[in-house]
Design an enzyme around this catalytic site. Structure first.
Site, PDB file in Angstrom:
ATOM      1  N   THR A 182       0.979  -0.821   0.291  1.00 38.52           N
ATOM      2  CA  THR A 182       0.223  -0.112   0.201  1.00 38.52           C
ATOM      3  C   THR A 182       0.755   1.567   0.154  1.00 38.52           C
ATOM      4  O   THR A 182       1.673   1.090   0.731  1.00 38.52           O
ATOM      5  CB  THR A 182      -0.934  -0.269   1.299  1.00 38.52           C
ATOM      6  OG1 THR A 182      -1.651  -0.721   1.388  1.00 38.52           O
ATOM      7  CG2 THR A 182      -2.317   1.238   1.067  1.00 38.52           C
ATOM      8  N   THR A 186       2.034  -3.180   8.124  1.00 35.95           N
ATOM      9  CA  THR A 186       0.696  -4.250   9.545  1.00 35.95           C
ATOM     10  C   THR A 186       2.152  -4.872   9.867  1.00 35.95           C
ATOM     11  O   THR A 186       2.739  -5.321   9.681  1.00 35.95           O
ATOM     12  CB  THR A 186      -0.204  -5.008   9.237  1.00 35.95           C
ATOM     13  OG1 THR A 186      -0.424  -3.716   9.256  1.00 35.95           O
ATOM     14  CG2 THR A 186      -0.047  -5.241  11.455  1.00 35.95           C
ATOM     15  N   GLU A 202      -4.367 -13.336   1.783  1.00 34.15           N
ATOM     16  CA  GLU A 202      -5.017 -12.094   2.893  1.00 34.15           C
ATOM     17  C   GLU A 202      -6.373 -12.259   2.603  1.00 34.15           C
ATOM     18  O   GLU A 202      -7.057 -12.131   3.868  1.00 34.15           O
ATOM     19  CB  GLU A 202      -4.050 -11.170   2.166  1.00 34.15           C
ATOM     20  CG  GLU A 202      -4.437 -10.208   3.001  1.00 34.15           C
ATOM     21  CD  GLU A 202      -3.335  -9.054   3.089  1.00 34.15           C
ATOM     22  OE1 GLU A 202      -2.765  -8.207   3.640  1.00 34.15           O
ATOM     23  OE2 GLU A 202      -3.593  -8.701   2.004  1.00 34.15           O
TER      24      GLU A 202
END
Length: 380
Positions: A121, A153, A238
């Site tokens: 991202t 993350t 995911e």
């Protein structure tokens, strides 16, 4: 459910419940990374249950790691690190890495000795990977990475970060030709900045800046310019595992709500005897059941080698939505107690709410289904 499924659920559930919500919140409050839980899952062989046996895995499939993800969340210890480390990066390596790379990296991921993070991202390329601007330029036997990633993350616990970067541009479409790289988390030129959020979870969010970060050619996964196909082997995983973590939290919340509705009495009857209380819980159960069945179907077809883009998206949509519905209903039925930390419900809200937005938003899933499943004109 097979006997093997039941045995796996029982084993993971018993282990995860020995930690439970109190442990989870203590890790959040203290800035911990749930190292004890992670180590126990690794020692039990659960983190690599879906990875090849020759690299220290269990030799099972996505269906089994989805059970691990769901059962840990059901026990009140949702582990996003499982999604990104053995889930996404482990699957990408299994599907796309060379044999030398698999031997070098997979054993540590399968055992839990290492945690990895996944960085795709960017500020201007949230849902449109073709607009990725982080560039990797070939320089002899290395690539030089320049650019930034955002909302990545689990970097605080990662030994390596799998990065999707642009290595060229398609001259006909103008879209980026992407490649996938494995970058040391302490590489020279890599700057990590924590993004403060309201998320109540051990895994933190980060912004990454790559300032002439050198990566050996030997650490590129798959062919140059074929990175989107490589990445999607993990991104479908995911999405499916996101459904599992959300349905696990949803089942956790629903069980607490049912116990509360049976125990709490007003006007001499349990509040669960009233339809205004019972119906939201029944509805949550229906939607959770549908999401779990769709997720299981996606896992089975994925493990059989089928293309699961549509099913992965549907599973993610239904799982995230039903998990949030169940948690919201549970909080509401508890009244004021629902927002008390003592009752350990609202503390999970932002995890499920965030997972309704990403990875891949509900709106982008609806766009995908409208175009690819229904054949409607592209809307974006």
């Amino acid at each position: 459910m097979t006997s093997d499924d039941a045995a796996l659920r029982d084993a993971v559930g018993r282990l995860a419940r020995s930690f439970g919500p109190d442990y989870f919140q203590a890790q959040v409050d203290s800035g911990g990374n749930a190292a004890e839980l992670w180590a126990a899952l690794g020692e039990g062989g659960f983190l690599g249950v879906h990875l090849p046996e020759q690299y220290g895995g269990g030799g099972a499939g996505l269906r089994e790691i989805a059970i691990v993800v769901e059962e840990t969340a059901l026990a009140g210890v949702p582990a996003l690190s499982i999604l990104f480390s053995p889930g996404v990066t482990g699957t990408i390596l299994d599907r796309s890495a060379s044999e030398e790379q698999k031997a070098r990296w997979l054993p540590a991921i399968a055992s839990g000795r290492e945690r990895w993070s996944f960085a795709i991202t960017e500020p201007d390329a949230g849902s449109n990977a073709h607009r990725i601007a982080t560039a990797a330029t070939r320089d002899g036997d290395s690539y030089v990475l320049r650019g930034q990633k955002v909302y990545i993350t689990g970097v605080e616990s990662a030994s390596k970060i799998m990065v999707v970067a642009r290595t060229g541009t398609d001259e006909h479409t103008g879209r980026g030709r992407l490649s996938v790289f494995v970058v040391d988390a302490d590489a020279a030129g890599l700057t990590k900045t924590r993004i403060p959020t309201v998320m109540n979870q051990p895994e933190l969010s980060w912004q990454l800046h790559f300032d002439d970060v050198r990566v050996p050619v030997s650490d590129r996964v798959g062919e140059e310019g074929r990175g989107l196909a490589v990445a999607f082997t993990g991104m479908n995983t995911e999405r499916i595992l996101t459904s599992s973590i959300c349905t696990g939290i949803g089942r956790y919340a629903l069980a607490k709500a049912v116990d509360y509705a049976q125990a709490r009495q007003v006007w001499d009857v349990p509040i669960g005897a009233h339809q205004a209380v019972a119906h939201p819980l029944a509805s949550a159960h229906l939607h959770l059941t549908a999401a779990i069945e769709m997720t299981d179907k996606a896992c089975r077809l994925y493990d059989a080698g089928n293309e699961v883009g549509e099913l992965a998206n549907i599973a993610k949509y239904l799982g995230a939505e039903s998990g949030l519905q169940a948690l919201d209903a549970a909080i509401g039925i508890h009244g004021g107690n629902g927002v008390s930390k003592e009752y350990q419900l609202a503390t999970y809200f932002w995890i499920v709410r965030m997972l309704n937005m990403g990875p891949v938003s509900k709106e982008m899933i609806l766009n995908f289904v409208a175009e690819h499943s229904l054949g409607l004109p592209r809307s974006y």
